[in-house]
Design an enzyme around this catalytic site. Sequence first.
Site, mmCIF file in Angstrom:
data_model
loop_
_atom_site.group_PDB
_atom_site.id
_atom_site.type_symbol
_atom_site.label_atom_id
_atom_site.label_comp_id
_atom_site.label_asym_id
_atom_site.label_seq_id
_atom_site.Cartn_x
_atom_site.Cartn_y
_atom_site.Cartn_z
ATOM 1 N N LYS A 12 4.459 -8.721 14.643
ATOM 2 C CA LYS A 12 4.902 -8.061 13.402
ATOM 3 C C LYS A 12 4.311 -6.656 13.318
ATOM 4 O O LYS A 12 3.271 -6.360 13.907
ATOM 5 C CB LYS A 12 4.523 -8.873 12.163
ATOM 6 C CG LYS A 12 3.009 -9.096 11.954
ATOM 7 C CD LYS A 12 2.267 -7.963 11.267
ATOM 8 C CE LYS A 12 0.764 -8.208 11.234
ATOM 9 N NZ LYS A 12 -0.051 -7.009 11.150
ATOM 10 N N ALA A 30 -5.869 -8.855 19.303
ATOM 11 C CA ALA A 30 -6.662 -7.933 18.465
ATOM 12 C C ALA A 30 -6.040 -6.544 18.402
ATOM 13 O O ALA A 30 -6.720 -5.521 18.450
ATOM 14 C CB ALA A 30 -8.110 -7.846 18.968
ATOM 15 N N SER A 77 -1.584 -15.170 15.104
ATOM 16 C CA SER A 77 -0.796 -15.834 14.059
ATOM 17 C C SER A 77 0.527 -16.335 14.626
ATOM 18 O O SER A 77 0.994 -17.429 14.274
ATOM 19 C CB SER A 77 -0.521 -14.866 12.907
ATOM 20 O OG SER A 77 -1.736 -14.387 12.379
ATOM 21 N N ALA A 78 1.142 -15.548 15.506
ATOM 22 C CA ALA A 78 2.390 -15.966 16.162
ATOM 23 C C ALA A 78 2.148 -17.243 16.962
ATOM 24 O O ALA A 78 2.947 -18.191 16.896
ATOM 25 C CB ALA A 78 2.900 -14.855 17.085
ATOM 26 N N ASP A 122 -1.472 -14.141 7.885
ATOM 27 C CA ASP A 122 -0.208 -13.690 8.481
ATOM 28 C C ASP A 122 0.611 -14.838 9.073
ATOM 29 O O ASP A 122 1.753 -14.618 9.499
ATOM 30 C CB ASP A 122 -0.477 -12.680 9.610
ATOM 31 C CG ASP A 122 -1.047 -11.363 9.105
ATOM 32 O OD1 ASP A 122 -0.884 -11.055 7.909
ATOM 33 O OD2 ASP A 122 -1.654 -10.646 9.930
HETATM 34 O O1 C5P Z 1 -6.432 -14.520 7.074
HETATM 35 P P1 C5P Z 1 -7.065 -14.080 8.332
HETATM 36 O O2 C5P Z 1 -7.947 -15.144 8.929
HETATM 37 O O3 C5P Z 1 -6.113 -13.526 9.336
HETATM 38 O O4 C5P Z 1 -8.020 -12.876 7.929
HETATM 39 C C1 C5P Z 1 -8.986 -12.390 8.819
HETATM 40 C C2 C5P Z 1 -9.964 -11.534 8.040
HETATM 41 O O5 C5P Z 1 -9.320 -10.327 7.601
HETATM 42 C C3 C5P Z 1 -10.520 -12.154 6.776
HETATM 43 O O6 C5P Z 1 -11.635 -12.944 7.058
HETATM 44 C C4 C5P Z 1 -10.873 -10.938 5.954
HETATM 45 O O7 C5P Z 1 -12.077 -10.361 6.391
HETATM 46 C C5 C5P Z 1 -9.763 -9.962 6.321
HETATM 47 N N1 C5P Z 1 -8.636 -10.015 5.367
HETATM 48 C C6 C5P Z 1 -8.808 -9.497 4.097
HETATM 49 N N2 C5P Z 1 -7.772 -9.536 3.204
HETATM 50 C C7 C5P Z 1 -6.581 -10.066 3.553
HETATM 51 C C8 C5P Z 1 -6.380 -10.595 4.840
HETATM 52 C C9 C5P Z 1 -7.430 -10.550 5.733
HETATM 53 O O8 C5P Z 1 -9.889 -9.003 3.759
HETATM 54 N N3 C5P Z 1 -5.592 -10.077 2.649
#
Ligand code: C5P
Length: 302
Positions: free
Chosen positions: A11, A98, A105-106, A138
């Site tokens: 994405k 990264a 996520s995919a 995501d």
């Molecule tokens: O949700 P996900 O595990 O992909 O998020 C990884 C990190 O990115 C979270 O631990 C947080 O530090 C940051 N994040 C955030 N706000 C979001 C999505 C992600 O701060 N809306």
Amino acid sequence: MTGVVVQAPAKVNVHLGVGPLRPDGFHELRTVYLAVSLFDTVTARPGEGLALSVTGEGADVVPADRTNLVWRAAELLSAAAGVPADAELAIAKTIPAAAGLAGGSADAAAALVALDALWGTRAGREDLAVLAAQLGSDVPFSLAGGVALGAGRGERLSPVLARAQSHWVLGIAGEGLSTPAVYGELDRLRAAGRLPEGTDLAPAEPVLAALRSGVPDELAEALHNDLQAPALSLRAELGRALRAATDAGAAAALVSGSGPTVAALARDEPSAVRLAAALAGAGVFRTVRAVHGPVPGARLIG
Ligand code: C5P
């Protein structure tokens, strides 16, 4: 059954407005996700217990153990459906890790769809979306695909109309960036008064209007990413990469998600092919890919 194969897309966030840090450690978002034609595939075969292998782009930096989101997806679906977590899982990557492209996520979304089919759990898309939200912000979008407005921490989706396909060149530069590190840098820059506080979430309306009209130059004008400044602060050479994209004729260029991928918007498909060739020769990107979107989310292909 010998096995099932599912593909899921990368994405680009064509709009990413980030609010202040919430008490739960996430940031409130207003984002517009666009699924683009760069896919990972997950193959699930019958097995005893869980086994995982990873091949392809960036496989050396992706863990092939229980810390991988795919492994966690398998354990979550098995617990939710009340079936034993038995499967041999193989991730074949073309989405760099990264990179700000939601590759992990995919993979997790693809694993949910693949294991639902392998195990015959008959979970509906709604059920899988609930599990997806538990795996990462995501992951629900990787499952849904297309183009969508994301609220909450990105997991609350609503549909968006896009009149036309848009054509992009993704330039992947250097080492990966950690998503939490980029959010942390945004908080630091805001606390230091070097960026506006973010209490007023940047509105998505300009990008929604541009997607509705389907005019590439309107979309170019409306692209927005609050994580671009902190990504640039952590990785100064990204500025050169963005300039290389606009110098090579992109209608606009922005950092994809938390970076470091640069998403360069082309006006049409032939321009994207020319832009990709120019950027491949510019010496600033490790990998260059011409893609288009919207494309579907995680789906069975075999
Ligand atoms: O949700 P996900 O595990 O992909 O998020 C990884 C990190 O990115 C979270 O631990 C947080 O530090 C940051 N994040 C955030 N706000 C979001 C999505 C992600 O701060 N809306």
